[in-house]
Each structure stands twice: as C-alpha cells, then as structure tokens.
Design a protein around this motif. Structure first.
Motif, PDB file in Angstrom:
ATOM      1  N   ALA A 133       0.856  -1.194   0.000  1.00  0.00           N
ATOM      2  CA  ALA A 133       0.000   0.000   0.000  1.00  0.00           C
ATOM      3  C   ALA A 133       0.889   1.239   0.000  1.00  0.00           C
ATOM      4  O   ALA A 133       1.875   1.302   0.739  1.00  0.00           O
ATOM      5  N   ILE A 134       0.536   2.219  -0.846  1.00  0.00           N
ATOM      6  CA  ILE A 134       1.278   3.475  -0.893  1.00  0.00           C
ATOM      7  C   ILE A 134       0.288   4.628  -0.810  1.00  0.00           C
ATOM      8  O   ILE A 134      -0.761   4.600  -1.456  1.00  0.00           O
ATOM      9  N   GLY A 135       0.611   5.638   0.003  1.00  0.00           N
ATOM     10  CA  GLY A 135      -0.275   6.787   0.128  1.00  0.00           C
ATOM     11  C   GLY A 135       0.308   7.836   1.047  1.00  0.00           C
ATOM     12  O   GLY A 135       1.525   7.873   1.278  1.00  0.00           O
ATOM     13  N   SER A 136      -0.590   8.665   1.587  1.00  0.00           N
ATOM     14  CA  SER A 136      -0.166   9.785   2.440  1.00  0.00           C
ATOM     15  C   SER A 136      -0.870   9.743   3.784  1.00  0.00           C
ATOM     16  O   SER A 136      -1.671  10.628   4.111  1.00  0.00           O
ATOM     17  N   PRO A 137      -0.644   8.711   4.600  1.00  0.00           N
ATOM     18  CA  PRO A 137      -1.310   8.642   5.898  1.00  0.00           C
ATOM     19  C   PRO A 137      -0.927   9.819   6.780  1.00  0.00           C
ATOM     20  O   PRO A 137       0.253  10.129   6.922  1.00  0.00           O
ATOM     21  N   PHE A 138      -1.941  10.496   7.320  1.00  0.00           N
ATOM     22  CA  PHE A 138      -1.733  11.666   8.180  1.00  0.00           C
ATOM     23  C   PHE A 138      -0.889  12.734   7.479  1.00  0.00           C
ATOM     24  O   PHE A 138      -0.181  13.505   8.121  1.00  0.00           O
ATOM     25  N   GLY A 139      -0.978  12.775   6.134  1.00  0.00           N
ATOM     26  CA  GLY A 139      -0.246  13.777   5.378  1.00  0.00           C
ATOM     27  C   GLY A 139       1.204  13.428   5.115  1.00  0.00           C
ATOM     28  O   GLY A 139       1.934  14.212   4.513  1.00  0.00           O
ATOM     29  N   LEU A 140       1.644  12.266   5.565  1.00  0.00           N
ATOM     30  CA  LEU A 140       3.039  11.836   5.348  1.00  0.00           C
ATOM     31  C   LEU A 140       3.139  11.196   3.964  1.00  0.00           C
ATOM     32  O   LEU A 140       2.859  10.015   3.787  1.00  0.00           O
ATOM     33  N   GLU A 141       3.551  11.992   2.989  1.00  0.00           N
ATOM     34  CA  GLU A 141       3.498  11.580   1.602  1.00  0.00           C
ATOM     35  C   GLU A 141       4.431  10.412   1.301  1.00  0.00           C
ATOM     36  O   GLU A 141       5.461  10.233   1.931  1.00  0.00           O
ATOM     37  N   GLN A 142       4.012   9.599   0.289  1.00  0.00           N
ATOM     38  CA  GLN A 142       4.824   8.505  -0.236  1.00  0.00           C
ATOM     39  C   GLN A 142       5.222   7.499   0.837  1.00  0.00           C
ATOM     40  O   GLN A 142       6.353   7.031   0.901  1.00  0.00           O
ATOM     41  N   THR A 143       4.261   7.174   1.714  1.00  0.00           N
ATOM     42  CA  THR A 143       4.497   6.158   2.734  1.00  0.00           C
ATOM     43  C   THR A 143       4.181   4.777   2.164  1.00  0.00           C
ATOM     44  O   THR A 143       3.115   4.570   1.576  1.00  0.00           O
ATOM     45  N   VAL A 144       5.095   3.840   2.343  1.00  0.00           N
ATOM     46  CA  VAL A 144       4.946   2.481   1.817  1.00  0.00           C
ATOM     47  C   VAL A 144       4.761   1.510   2.974  1.00  0.00           C
ATOM     48  O   VAL A 144       5.529   1.530   3.933  1.00  0.00           O
ATOM     49  N   THR A 145       3.729   0.662   2.887  1.00  0.00           N
ATOM     50  CA  THR A 145       3.521  -0.392   3.887  1.00  0.00           C
ATOM     51  C   THR A 145       3.248  -1.699   3.151  1.00  0.00           C
ATOM     52  O   THR A 145       2.742  -1.702   2.034  1.00  0.00           O
ATOM     53  N   ALA A 146       3.573  -2.796   3.783  1.00  0.00           N
ATOM     54  CA  ALA A 146       3.390  -4.108   3.163  1.00  0.00           C
ATOM     55  C   ALA A 146       2.634  -5.029   4.103  1.00  0.00           C
ATOM     56  O   ALA A 146       2.677  -4.884   5.323  1.00  0.00           O
ATOM     57  N   GLY A 147       1.931  -5.993   3.518  1.00  0.00           N
ATOM     58  CA  GLY A 147       1.185  -6.974   4.307  1.00  0.00           C
ATOM     59  C   GLY A 147       0.640  -8.040   3.380  1.00  0.00           C
ATOM     60  O   GLY A 147       1.166  -8.265   2.286  1.00  0.00           O
ATOM     61  N   ILE A 148      -0.419  -8.669   3.818  1.00  0.00           N
ATOM     62  CA  ILE A 148      -1.036  -9.719   3.007  1.00  0.00           C
ATOM     63  C   ILE A 148      -2.522  -9.434   2.820  1.00  0.00           C
ATOM     64  O   ILE A 148      -3.095  -8.582   3.487  1.00  0.00           O
ATOM     65  N   VAL A 149      -3.128 -10.156   1.894  1.00  0.00           N
ATOM     66  CA  VAL A 149      -4.582 -10.138   1.749  1.00  0.00           C
ATOM     67  C   VAL A 149      -5.161 -10.972   2.881  1.00  0.00           C
ATOM     68  O   VAL A 149      -4.890 -12.170   2.991  1.00  0.00           O
TER      69      VAL A 149
END
Length: 480
Positions: free
Chosen positions: A185-201
């Motif tokens: 997942a890539i996005g801007s959580p809490f305005g923190l741009e270009q944050t990358v997180t990984a996990g599973i379905v």
C-alpha cells in the motif's frame, strides 16, 4: 552416506544464512514454487516501491464550510452567556453578523492511470471540494478537476494537465488474488506523503456496510487516514485495489475496493462523467432456514424477494414477493450481494431474463431494467396492547415508515414495545418489527390483527412474518 551428510549440513547452513539475512533486514530474493509447499517471501520490496512511487500522488483539497462550526463558536461565543461578541468593545471593526463560512483542508491519495493526466481516488477525498491540488512524487504540484464521482462505491476520477513527468500504473486482476498473497500500500497517511507499507490479503468479499455494492479486499498492510484513494499493489507492481476504509478501533484491518470492479466504474466516469446501473426495483435478502420453511422452499441457495416497488421493472415483469431468484441471464445467483452486483453491472434498458422459484416451480420472466420511482401512500395509525403475547402494537403510518426505513407503501402492524420474558420476546420479536402476515394471512391494521388472532385457539401455533427495519424478512414461531 558422506554425500547425504554433506547435503544435510549444506541445507542447514543455507537456512541459517537466510535467517540471518531476513532478521537483519537485508533484502533476500526468494521465489518458492507453489508445488513444494514452501512459504512465498516477497522479492525486493524496495525496488518495487521505487518503481511504482512516481505514479502515486498526494491530493490536497479545500472545502468551504458554512456556519463557522464548533471551532468558530468556541472562539467567538460568549462564555458568560448571551450572544454578544466579547471582543466587540476592544475591536469595534469586527463584523457583528454572527458565524462566517470557513475553509477546511483535507488530505488524500490517488494514482495515475494514464499519461493523459487521469487519476483515480476516493469520492470522499474530493466531494464538495472548491480546490484540488495534486502533488507528484517529484514535488511538482498541479490543479485538478473532477471528471466524475460515484458515491455508491466511493470512487472518483480527477484529471491534471498532461505532461512528460506522468507515470501510469498497470492494473492487475483482483479476482485472481488469494488470501495470504502479499500486497503493498502506498499513500499519504496523516499527510506523510509517499508512505509504503506491506502486508497480506487477509480476506476477500468483505461487506462492511459502506454502501450497496460492498465487496472489499481486507488487508493488514497498514492503512490510515490520508491513505484513501491510494493503490493496493501486488508483488508485480500492478494495482489490485483502491485503499478506502479502516475500522477506527482496529489495528491491521484495512479495506480496498477490488480493481476489477473499480475500473469498470472508472471507465464510465471517463466516458460520460457518471455511472449508470441497472435497477430491478426489488428489496432482497438471503434465505434463512426459517424462511425456507415458511415459504416451503427446497432451494439450497438463491435470493428471496422481500419487497416490490410498484411500477418499477420487477413489478412490470411479474416478479412477486416471496419469489426466489436463482439466476440472471443464466448466471447463477447465490446471495443478495451477487444479485445486486449482477443487476448493477447491466445497462439501463436491457431486457434481462430472471430465473426464479415460485411455489416450488421454476419460472423465467423477462424484465427491462430501469430506475426506481418513489411514491408515498398514507396509512392510518391506532394503537393496541396485546397482553397475551407481550406486545404493544400500532398500525404503520408513512412518517414512521420513512424514519424506520420501510418502503413508502408498506402495510402492517408495527411492534412498539415487547414485554421482557413474554412469548413474543422468546420467539425473537423485537421493537420496530413490522408484522405483515399471521399464519400466512396478510395483516395491515390493528383490527385485522385482532380478527386473525381471535381465530387461533389456545395452544395452536402462531407464525408471524415480519419485516425488520432496514433489514429483511423474519419469522417468529410461538403458541397462543
């Protein structure tokens, strides 16, 4: 023997080295074949993130809010009572016309789908926005316009001016996703741009009450406010979902719209700026064992028609309350969610074959899909207490029907109170239930209720068919 011992030591040494690499954070490329049962470990995530980041954008919006809201009232209200502005004497130039409109800023994410400048995001990110700013990963910023929105699925399509810096993401196949597959997942959580997180379905096909077409991918890849509209990616960097929702009290529980459903909607938004869906004009619900017994249905799966909107396609096509839909245009239907999705994906005006079970016999009707038309009819209201069953009842009126979410022309006897420990409560009757049949006889008023109950002898069975507010049919069994 020496050769076997040597291989065993070599295998142990290899596993030990791999464990050190994993625990120390050093990237290890591992591709395990599914046939050998080994654990699939994602390949170098940093390379994947570097590849897809340029296509993920930060979205900032400004909305005009009227009335000043709580913040305005907190600063300009009089804490000592009254409506006067306490700063008026000190600052006479301040206007005295009460609360003003104010600007509210919000943050979200999105991703580029082609180099013409089209960007997918969530509807709630851009809905009602006066200004939309899109920032790329290289920090270049652009004004954006809304091309189209679909509140029912919380999807929106916006556009910025085409330019050479735009990189588009490739879409994948959300239907082929499996529970346990790795995702990013890539996005801007809490305005923190270009944050990358990984996990599973974590799960597929989740229904969370967000809208009529819920079919979410659940993931434990960290998703937080500001991630809305960002992409959920497979390990090939292809979009498989659009990050949309979280459970506020939960950790490691996020939801994404499957890309297969989303891109069909995005295509319509791109073409016409709106989404049109087929409409059957029915209320539906899944079958329960009690409903199967009440309607004498042998069908293992299907969807019960619990409501018909007068004058709408189903009514014109001859579908009736109590029918069980088992197929649409020959495609099997096992649940109400499947029926809703199949009808919604069909164009307005299409002649559609509906296969159903009525009184134990299979039947096919032709229905031309269209749009719903609402009407309101009046029903009288009186009240009566039925002490034998522990119920307080009243005839349904249109205002109450609307408030409880019943159809506008609903008829029946409304349960306004249920005595604790009484027969009705033990049978599962709840406050707000609408009794529409007693032992298969329709009831629309207190007088009819009393008449039907008087015909039932002491010790005989009583069966209520009821509609539950914003729910489906419920059967309650008791004895008089």
């Amino acid at each position: 023997m020496k050769w076997m011992r040597h291989n065993r030591y070599l295998s142990i040494l290899t596993l030990w080295i791999a464990a050190i690499f994993l625990t120390t954070g050093i990237a290890v490329d591992v591709e395990a074949a599914e046939s050998d049962g080994t654990l699939m470990v994602p390949m170098n995530i940093s390379k994947l993130a570097e590849k897809v980041r340029p296509a993920v954008v930060n979205i900032r919006t400004v909305k005009t809010m009227s009335g000043g809201g709580r913040v305005f009232r907190h600063f300009y209200g009089n804490p000592f009572g009254g409506r006067d502005n306490p700063f008026k004497d000190l600052f006479p130039q301040l206007p005295d016309e009460g609360p003003h409109d104010f600007k509210q800023q919000s943050l979200g994410s999105g991703f580029i789908i082609d180099t013409e400048g089209y960007i997918v995001t969530n509807n709630h990110v851009v809905e009602g926005a006066d200004e939309i700013k899109v920032r790329l990963s290289n920090e270049k910023e652009f004004d954006a316009e809304v091309i189209g929105r679909d509140p029912n699925t919380d999807l929106a399509l916006i556009r910025i001016a085409p330019n050479k810096d735009l990189v588009a993401l490739e879409t994948g196949d959300s239907d082929s996703l499996r529970v346990g597959d790795w995702v990013l997942a890539i996005g801007s959580p809490f305005g923190l741009e270009q944050t990358v997180t990984a996990g599973i379905v974590s799960a597929k096909g989740r229904v969370i009450g967000a809208g009529p077409y819920d079919d979410f991918i659940q993931t434990d890849a960290s998703i937080n406010p500001g991630n809305s509209g960002g992409p959920l990616l497979d390990m090939n960097g292809r979009v498989v979902g659009i990050n949309t929702a979280i459970i506020a009290s939960g950790q490691g529980i996020g939801f994404a719209i499957p890309v297969n459903m989303a891109m069909n909607i995005v295509g319509q938004l791109k073409k016409s700026g709106e989404v049109t869906r087929g409409w059957l004009g029915v209320g539906i619900q899944d079958l329960t064992d009690e409903l199967k017994e009440y309607y004498k249905i042998d069908q293992e799966s299907g969807v019960l028609i619990s409501q018909i909107y007068e004058g709408d396609p189903a009514d014109k096509g001859g579908i009736k309350v109590g029918d069980v839909v088992i197929a649409v245009d020959g495609n099997p239907v096992k649940s109400s969610r499947e029926l809703s999705a199949q009808i919604a994906n069909l164009p307005v005006g299409k002649k559609t074959s509906i296969t159903l079970i009525r009184e134990g016999k299979e039947k096919t009707v032709e229905v031309t899909l269209g749009k719903r038309d609402n009407e309101i009819q009046r029903v009288g209201s009186d009240r009566r207490n039925n002490g034998d069953l522990g119920l307080e009842l009243r005839t349904l009126d249109p205002e109450t029907a609307q408030r409880l979410g019943f159809e506008s022309d609903a008829k029946g006897v409304l349960v306004t109170d249920v005595a604790s420990g009484g027969k009705a409560e033990n049978a599962g009757v709840r406050q707000g239930d609408l009794i529409i049949e007693i032992n298969r006889e329709p009831v629309s008023s207190i007088a009819e209720f009393q008449s039907l109950m008087s015909k039932i002898k002491k010790g005989e069975a009583i069966r209520f068919l009821m509609k539950r507010p914003r729910g489906g049919f419920v059967v309650a069994n008791m004895t008089k």
